[in-house]
Design a protein around this motif. Structure first.
Motif, short mmCIF file in Angstrom:
data_model
loop_
_atom_site.label_atom_id
_atom_site.label_comp_id
_atom_site.label_asym_id
_atom_site.label_seq_id
_atom_site.Cartn_x
_atom_site.Cartn_y
_atom_site.Cartn_z
N LEU A 665 0.84 -1.20 0.00
CA LEU A 665 0.00 0.00 0.00
C LEU A 665 0.87 1.25 0.00
CD1 LEU A 665 -2.83 -0.82 2.59
CD2 LEU A 665 -2.95 -0.94 0.09
N GLN A 666 0.49 2.22 -0.84
CA GLN A 666 1.16 3.51 -0.84
C GLN A 666 0.61 4.38 0.30
OE1 GLN A 666 3.75 4.47 -2.99
NE2 GLN A 666 3.66 2.24 -3.32
N PRO A 667 1.38 5.40 0.73
CA PRO A 667 0.91 6.25 1.85
C PRO A 667 -0.47 6.85 1.63
CG PRO A 667 3.22 6.68 1.37
CD PRO A 667 2.74 5.74 0.30
N ALA A 668 -0.75 7.31 0.42
CA ALA A 668 -2.06 7.94 0.16
C ALA A 668 -3.18 6.92 0.33
CB ALA A 668 -2.09 8.53 -1.26
N THR A 669 -2.91 5.70 -0.16
CA THR A 669 -3.93 4.65 -0.03
C THR A 669 -4.12 4.27 1.43
OG1 THR A 669 -3.24 3.79 -2.19
CG2 THR A 669 -4.63 2.37 -0.82
N SER A 670 -3.02 4.15 2.19
CA SER A 670 -3.10 3.84 3.62
C SER A 670 -3.90 4.90 4.36
CB SER A 670 -1.70 3.74 4.22
OG SER A 670 -1.00 2.65 3.68
N ALA A 671 -3.62 6.17 4.07
CA ALA A 671 -4.33 7.28 4.72
C ALA A 671 -5.81 7.24 4.40
CB ALA A 671 -3.72 8.61 4.31
N LEU A 672 -6.11 6.99 3.10
CA LEU A 672 -7.51 6.97 2.70
C LEU A 672 -8.27 5.83 3.38
CD1 LEU A 672 -9.74 8.08 0.88
CD2 LEU A 672 -8.97 6.53 -0.92
N LEU A 673 -7.66 4.64 3.38
CA LEU A 673 -8.31 3.49 4.01
C LEU A 673 -8.46 3.70 5.52
CD1 LEU A 673 -6.62 0.52 2.10
CD2 LEU A 673 -8.99 1.30 1.91
N HIS A 674 -7.40 4.23 6.13
CA HIS A 674 -7.45 4.46 7.58
C HIS A 674 -8.53 5.46 7.95
CE1 HIS A 674 -6.44 5.81 11.59
NE2 HIS A 674 -6.16 7.01 11.13
N ASN A 675 -8.55 6.60 7.27
CA ASN A 675 -9.52 7.64 7.62
C ASN A 675 -10.93 7.25 7.23
OD1 ASN A 675 -8.03 10.14 8.74
ND2 ASN A 675 -6.77 9.55 7.00
#
Length: 690
Positions: A665-675
């Motif tokens: 997972l890329q950082p943007a994807t991780s942030a999106l999934l997390h939030n």
């Protein structure tokens, strides 16, 4: 009223009202009108679209006739109904939510990247400032993590990720504020004053008058156990006043002549005559809201634990980011860890879950004064019921009056009602109502009335001492006697009734036999409570053993105690707590107050004395006991939801971190999934439990 039928099926109709605009006040008026109609089972008014959806029984033509005859100006809506509607608050926060979403995605679709970069940079200043401010206070908490995630994304030029993080944080803030405000407002309004009549002192006489007739400067008498209706100064008397509703003080405060007293406080001991200073109690609502918002009572133990855990996890998240970078040398993988944290979800979901449960309880006419009491309710294993007005109906009735001194039954009942009307107890209300039913009018002939808690009343009429109360009070404490030749009649008093004894000059004058019918749902409620995990149900009453035994057998309690005093109830609760049990006390009278205060959870029936409602942690407003089962189910469901949230947050976010470190997972994807998961769990926590 002009309207158009837009849709209809059997038993349900949706209509559109033909007017340019529907105000919040008009919508509340229409809602009140529809809800008050017997044939309408439910209705929902949408002021934005000017529509109303109506479910009904019977013929559609009757509903159409009701709507045609409706006029806003002809419907008298109580102020408390409008105050409790929450319609304006819901619109305000819904508009904020929609605006936030529209602006965010509108910017992404229509604005060029340079302008979006400037806008995102300006918005990030707030979060970065909060993070730096937290660090300067030598704390490493959630704002530091948010600031680091947003700051690093901005530094790397990843404007999209930074914008998404701020957008989801903003959505979470709106949802949390919305739920919090709604719950606090509902709670505060239910705690606000609800006093319709007061005792006005005029020319040495007490008169029961509507509160609307009271003017500044009037003298109002407040008896023991009652709520102070207005701000004012003490003109006469001395008392201990419970001010917890406004100041949070746990101990009652002594009030004497010239002392200031405040509306919403309760006289625990003594009696006061106050000179009214302020008849408008609207400011009390603001005081109560402030008290609730500042009070730690609003938080459950698990909720506080979640907040502390969230803050404690922040340093570990930062440490994990650093270690990942050192081991892999890959800034992308390190930021993937930074973009995911446990604290955001923990801090958002837990308070929302608790406040939503409090709000849901209020929908069932149950006022919970803090999340910790729902947690305690879920853990409770012992319930102690008061009998009169709790297991039995709140309106006992006078079945018969037996005269023992030659006076007529009506005259004796008139005297009893004259004394009893000063005090808020279900037995007293029965006597007063019986006098009203017999059209017995009385003047205040007695001198000062003294109320002895759990015993009775003492006063003087024409220089003769009059006492009214229990057998123990009249015959043992006051040493009264049965008149000569009347013992046989005394022994034949009906055993199925509760007895209220009245003596004049130390000689029995009358026995008032009062029926105290058992609530129809009492036995079923006790059974259902046991099914939810309550292992011990106890009944305690000041009534005779004969009456208590019969009620206990019908209800199905595990233990019962008769002829108990207030201190006996409190002592029993304390002993149970020492034995390691979690105790719920349920009562409605002044004599239940010590036990309500001593219990882990005190529950007051709202028709009882103000002091009981004031001291209690939970108040049941409905005329029945079924809400106790509902409350237990809501409490149990809340605890299950909180534990489920814990497991999901830890599992899901751990998975995101592992996938980020692995480079999947890329950082943007991780942030999106997390939030997104944080937002979804927050929305899920807002849903009703039942």
């Amino acid at each position: 009223m002009k309207f158009v039928v837009k849709h209809e099926i059997k038993g349900r109709i949706r209509v559109h009202f033909c007017q340019k605009r529907m105000t919040f006040e008009e919508a509340d008026t229409l809602q009140y009108y529809l809800d008050s109609q017997e044939m309408i089972t439910s209705s929902k008014v949408q002021e934005r679209t000017q529509d109303a959806t109506i479910c009904y029984t019977g013929e559609k033509s009757a509903v159409i006739a009701l709507l045609r005859s409706f006029q806003y100006e002809k419907v008298d809506v109580p102020d408390v109904y409008r105050q409790n509607s929450g319609r304006e608050t819901n619109r305000e926060y819904w508009d904020k939510l929609v605006t936030k979403v529209v602006v965010h995605y509108g910017n992404k679709l229509f604005l060029p990247m340079p302008i979006r970069t400037v806008i995102t940079g300006v918005k990030s200043v707030k979060y970065i400032y909060q993070g730096i401010h937290t660090l300067l206070q030598r704390k490493i908490e959630v704002p530091v993590l948010d600031a680091t995630a947003i700051g690093v994304s901005m530094f790397r030029g990843d404007i999209s990720t930074a914008g998404s993080v701020m957008f989801l944080l903003g959505i979470g803030e709106i949802l949390e504020e919305w739920t919090h405000k709604k719950s606090v407002d509902d709670l505060a309004r239910s705690m606000s004053l609800n006093i319709s009549r007061v005792w006005l002192c005029n020319d040495g006489q007490e008169m029961l008058v509507p509160t609307t007739e009271i003017q500044t400067g009037d003298l109002v008498r407040v008896h023991m156990g009652n709520m102070v209706p207005f701000d004012g100064t003490v003109a006469e008397g001395e008392a201990m006043v419970n001010q917890a509703s406004l100041t949070g003080e746990s101990e009652p405060v002594r009030k004497y002549i010239e002392s200031m007293v405040y509306a919403g406080t309760v006289v625990e001991e003594g009696e006061l005559t106050i000179r009214v200073k302020e008849t408008n109690g609207s400011s009390k609502f603001d005081k109560i809201v402030t008290m609730i918002e500042e009070s730690e009572k609003l938080k459950s133990g698990l909720e506080s634990k979640a907040e502390h855990l969230a803050d404690r996890l922040v340093p570990y998240t930062l440490l994990g980011t650093g270690i990942t970078y050192l081991l892999t040398g890959n800034i992308t993988k390190a930021i993937s860890v930074l973009m995911v944290d446990f604290s955001c979800a923990l801090k958002l979901a837990m308070p929302i879950a608790v406040l939503s449960a409090i709000r849901e309880a209020s929908n069932y006419h149950v006022t919970v004064k803090g999340g910790r009491y729902l947690e305690a309710m879920a853990e409770a294993d012992t319930i102690v019921f008061d009998k009169t007005g709790t297991l039995t109906k709140a309106q006992p009735t006078v079945k018969q009056v037996f005269a023992f001194n030659g006076m007529s039954e009506n005259e004796l009942l008139r005297i009893a009602a004259c004394l009893e009307e000063h005090f808020p107890h279900s037995m007293a209300k029965a006597v007063v109502q019986a006098a009203i039913d017999r059209h017995l009018v009385h003047e205040e002939l007695h001198s000062k009335v003294e109320y002895i808690v759990a015993h009775g009343i003492s006063s003087k009429i024409n220089d003769k001492k009059v006492v009214i109360g229990s057998y123990h009070f009249v015959f043992e404490d006051e040493k009264c006697a049965v008149p000569d030749g009347m013992m046989e009649a005394f022994d034949k008093l009906p055993s199925e009734c509760s007895h209220l004894f009245m003596a004049i000059d130390h000689e029995l004058a009358a026995v008032i036999c009062i029926e105290d019918p058992l609530r129809e749902e009492a036995a079923a409620v006790v059974r259902k409570l046991k099914e939810t995990g309550i292992s011990k149900v106890v009944m305690m009453t000041g009534d005779s053993d004969r009456t208590a035994k019969a009620i206990a057998a019908r209800v199905g309690v595990d233990e019962y105690y008769s002829e108990v005093l207030p201190e006996d109830k409190a002592s029993f609760v304390e002993e149970e707590k020492k034995a390691g049990r979690k105790v719920i006390m349920i009562g409605d009278g002044i004599n239940d107050s010590p036990a309500l205060s001593a219990a882990d959870i005190g529950i007051a029936i709202s028709d009882g004395a103000e002091i009981a409602r004031e001291i209690a942690d939970i108040t049941v407003g409905a005329d029945g006991l079924n809400e106790l089962v509902t409350l237990k189910l809501i409490s149990d469901g809340l605890m299950k939801r909180i534990h489920k949230n814990y497991r999901f947050i830890v599992g899901f976010n751990t998975g995101l971190i592992v996938l980020g470190v692995a480079g999947i997972l890329q950082p943007a994807t991780s942030a999106l999934l997390h939030n997104t998961s944080t937002l979804m769990i927050g929305l899920k926590s807002m849903q009703d439990i039942l």
